[in-house]
Write a protein that holds these residues in place. Structure first.
Motif, PDB file in Angstrom:
ATOM      1  N   LEU A 151      -2.272  -3.819  -2.708  1.00 57.76           N
ATOM      2  CA  LEU A 151      -3.139  -3.455  -3.830  1.00 57.76           C
ATOM      3  C   LEU A 151      -2.421  -3.472  -5.165  1.00 57.76           C
ATOM      4  O   LEU A 151      -3.050  -3.373  -6.213  1.00 57.76           O
ATOM      5  CB  LEU A 151      -3.714  -2.042  -3.609  1.00 57.76           C
ATOM      6  CG  LEU A 151      -4.456  -1.794  -2.292  1.00 57.76           C
ATOM      7  CD1 LEU A 151      -4.804  -0.319  -2.168  1.00 57.76           C
ATOM      8  CD2 LEU A 151      -5.712  -2.640  -2.217  1.00 57.76           C
TER       9      LEU A 151
ATOM     10  N   ALA B 134      -6.899   3.098  -7.388  1.00 57.23           N
ATOM     11  CA  ALA B 134      -7.125   3.381  -5.969  1.00 57.23           C
ATOM     12  C   ALA B 134      -6.292   4.565  -5.513  1.00 57.23           C
ATOM     13  O   ALA B 134      -5.197   4.811  -6.019  1.00 57.23           O
ATOM     14  CB  ALA B 134      -6.801   2.160  -5.120  1.00 57.23           C
TER      15      ALA B 134
ATOM     16  N   GLU C 178     -12.750   1.143   0.285  1.00 54.14           N
ATOM     17  CA  GLU C 178     -12.402  -0.275   0.258  1.00 54.14           C
ATOM     18  C   GLU C 178     -11.828  -0.740   1.593  1.00 54.14           C
ATOM     19  O   GLU C 178     -11.993  -1.894   1.986  1.00 54.14           O
ATOM     20  CB  GLU C 178     -11.392  -0.530  -0.869  1.00 54.14           C
ATOM     21  CG  GLU C 178     -11.094  -1.983  -1.126  1.00 54.14           C
ATOM     22  CD  GLU C 178     -10.345  -2.184  -2.421  1.00 54.14           C
ATOM     23  OE1 GLU C 178     -10.971  -2.115  -3.502  1.00 54.14           O
ATOM     24  OE2 GLU C 178      -9.122  -2.399  -2.371  1.00 54.14           O
TER      25      GLU C 178
ATOM     26  N   VAL D 235      -8.367   3.542   1.950  1.00 56.86           N
ATOM     27  CA  VAL D 235      -8.260   3.130   0.553  1.00 56.86           C
ATOM     28  C   VAL D 235      -9.573   3.476  -0.147  1.00 56.86           C
ATOM     29  O   VAL D 235     -10.628   2.970   0.236  1.00 56.86           O
ATOM     30  CB  VAL D 235      -7.982   1.628   0.418  1.00 56.86           C
ATOM     31  CG1 VAL D 235      -7.922   1.217  -1.051  1.00 56.86           C
ATOM     32  CG2 VAL D 235      -6.686   1.245   1.141  1.00 56.86           C
TER      33      VAL D 235
ATOM     34  N   ARG E 149     -11.475   3.326  -3.716  1.00 55.71           N
ATOM     35  CA  ARG E 149     -11.432   2.639  -5.020  1.00 55.71           C
ATOM     36  C   ARG E 149     -12.320   3.379  -6.021  1.00 55.71           C
ATOM     37  O   ARG E 149     -13.494   3.630  -5.771  1.00 55.71           O
ATOM     38  CB  ARG E 149     -11.906   1.203  -4.875  1.00 55.71           C
ATOM     39  CG  ARG E 149     -11.947   0.411  -6.168  1.00 55.71           C
ATOM     40  CD  ARG E 149     -10.565   0.133  -6.724  1.00 55.71           C
ATOM     41  NE  ARG E 149      -9.801  -0.760  -5.850  1.00 55.71           N
ATOM     42  CZ  ARG E 149      -8.583  -1.180  -6.125  1.00 55.71           C
ATOM     43  NH1 ARG E 149      -7.958  -0.765  -7.241  1.00 55.71           N
ATOM     44  NH2 ARG E 149      -7.953  -1.983  -5.268  1.00 55.71           N
TER      45      ARG E 149
END
Length: 219
Positions: A21, A115, A166, A214, A216
């Motif tokens: 990321l 994130a 995510e 994750v 976001r």
């Protein structure tokens, strides 16, 4: 289908999720940096590291410049400062009130478009072998308080409604029955072990022991 690399207790496959990321100039925070395993994995010298152990902080400062000693839930950083916040195997050590306040602090410090990456164990037979483990937190807890669920049904106020999930990857281990727990012996125990061997040879069963999520934040 479970990916082979996630059938492990090693952290590198889950560090890689966060690494994918990161862009070149991103500001990164690792909460509960320990001995710096995540920072060493990234090889990113300008990473921000927060750690509560003074001895670990002293070691980290020899290798990294942005090292801070602190205790959760407080984060000593400005609002909307980080592109990515990483916290691995920390939240299971927090009582619910401190957990909730920590989530609020992470949201405060995360930039719009940034994130938050959380890795933590789930409940399994070895979870409470560590005396510092308070409780496991299901990923739905994070989805709920970061607003990724449409109907959160929360006991506390939702922290934000700006996040989406995510990615969610689980960690696995093979489930192997311990027949000795059933006080078997002799021929019965032998037969059970043979059955276990055959099952493992033909059909292995895995259980979830942890995960990396994750989240976001919307722009």
């Amino acid at each position: 289908m479970i990916e082979l690399k996630f059938k492990t207790f090693k952290r590198a496959p889950f560090f890689e999720i966060a690494k994918q990321l990161i862009k070149g100039r991103d500001k990164i925070l690792d909460i509960g940096a320990g001995e710096g395993s995540f920072a060493d994995y990234l090889q990113k010298l300008d990473i921000y590291l927060l750690e509560g152990n003074p001895a670990s902080v002293a070691k980290l400062k020899k290798r990294y410049k942005n090292v801070f000693q602190g205790k959760l839930p407080d984060l000593p950083y400005e609002n909307s400062f980080f592109d990515l916040i990483h916290i691995s195997h920390v939240i299971e050590h927090l009582h619910p009130d401190d957990m909730y306040k920590t989530l609020k602090e992470m949201d405060r410090c995360c930039k719009p478009g940034g994130a938050i990456v959380v890795s933590t164990p789930l409940f399994w037979s070895g979870f409470y072998n560590d005396l510092s483990h308070i409780k496991p937190y299901d990923p739905l807890v994070l989805e709920k308080y970061f607003g990724a669920l449409q109907k959160p049904n929360s006991t506390r106020e939702v922290i934000s409604k700006s996040y989406t999930v995510e990615r969610l990857e689980y960690r696995y281990m093979e489930e192997i029955p311990d027949w000795n727990l059933y006080r078997c012996n002799g021929l019965v125990l032998f037969l059970l072990k043979v059955l276990t061997f055959l099952r493992r040879s033909i059909y292995k069963k895995y259980i979830r022991t942890g995960y990396t999520i994750v989240l976001r934040k919307a722009n």
